[in-house]
Write an enzyme that holds these catalytic residues in place. Structure first.
Site, PDB file in Angstrom:
ATOM      1  CG  ASN A   8       3.234   3.238   0.739  1.00 26.07           C
ATOM      2  OD1 ASN A   8       2.510   4.406   0.230  1.00 26.07           O
ATOM      3  ND2 ASN A   8       3.888   2.663  -0.403  1.00 26.07           N
ATOM      4  CB  ALA A  10       0.176   4.514  -2.334  1.00 24.17           C
ATOM      5  CB  CYS A  11       0.183  -0.055   0.567  1.00 25.53           C
ATOM      6  SG  CYS A  11      -0.159  -1.433   1.253  1.00 25.53           S
ATOM      7  N   GLY A  12      -3.200  -0.462  -0.057  1.00 25.88           N
ATOM      8  CA  GLY A  12      -4.603  -0.747   0.637  1.00 25.88           C
ATOM      9  C   GLY A  12      -4.315  -1.567   1.983  1.00 25.88           C
TER      10      GLY A  12
END
Length: 123
Positions: A8, A10-12
Site C-alpha cells: 500500500n 500510502a503506508c510508510g
C-alpha cells in the site's frame, strides 16, 4: 529468487520495506492490493507459505474487522481468507512472499527473517 510485496503506497512501513528490498538488489513484484486485490486462490498460495498463523494477515485498525466479527477466535483460516478476499483493506500490510516463506513485515525489520540478504551490512 522471486519476491512479491503486497503493498500500500500510502503506508510508510510498506514504502520502507519496498526500499529495503530494492536496496538488497531485488526488484519485487509489487501488488498494490487495494487496486488489484488478490484472488482467493492467490491468498491460498500466500497462506501456504506463511511462517505465522493466517490470523496475522488481518489488519484491525482502520478496517471493518470488528463489524465483520473477525475477533472471533473460532474462525477458520478459510473464513479469514474469505474475509480478506472480500475486503482487501483487511490485509495487514506489507506482506512479503518469497519462494520459501511469506509474512507480514510489521515492523519492517521482520523482513530480515524471510529475506536475510536485505539486512544492511555491518561496518
Amino acid at each position: 529468487m522471486s519476491v512479491t510485496l503486497y503493498h500500500n503506497p500510502a503506508c510508510g512501513t510498506s514504502r520502507n520495506v519496498l526500499a529495503m528490498i530494492r536496496a538488497a538488489g531485488i526488484e519485487p513484484v509489487v501488488v498494490e492490493y487495494l487496486k488489484t486485490p488478490p484472488t482467493r486462490a492467490e491468498l491460498d498460495g500466500l497462506a501456504a507459505r506463511l511462517v505465522v498463523p493466517v490470523r496475522d494477515l488481518l489488519r484491525v485498525r482502520g478496517t471493518p474487522y470488528a463489524e465483520l466479527g473477525l475477533d472471533d477466535p473460532a474462525l477458520t483460516d478459510g473464513q479469514i481468507l474469505d474475509a480478506i478476499a472480500a475486503h482487501p483493506v483487511l490485509l495487514n500490510r506489507p506482506v512479503v512472499m518469497t519462494d520459501q516463506a511469506a509474512r507480514p513485515c510489521r515492523p519492517k525489520e521482520i523482513l530480515f527473517e524471510i529475506l536475510p540478504q536485505a539486512r544492511p551490512a555491518t561496518p
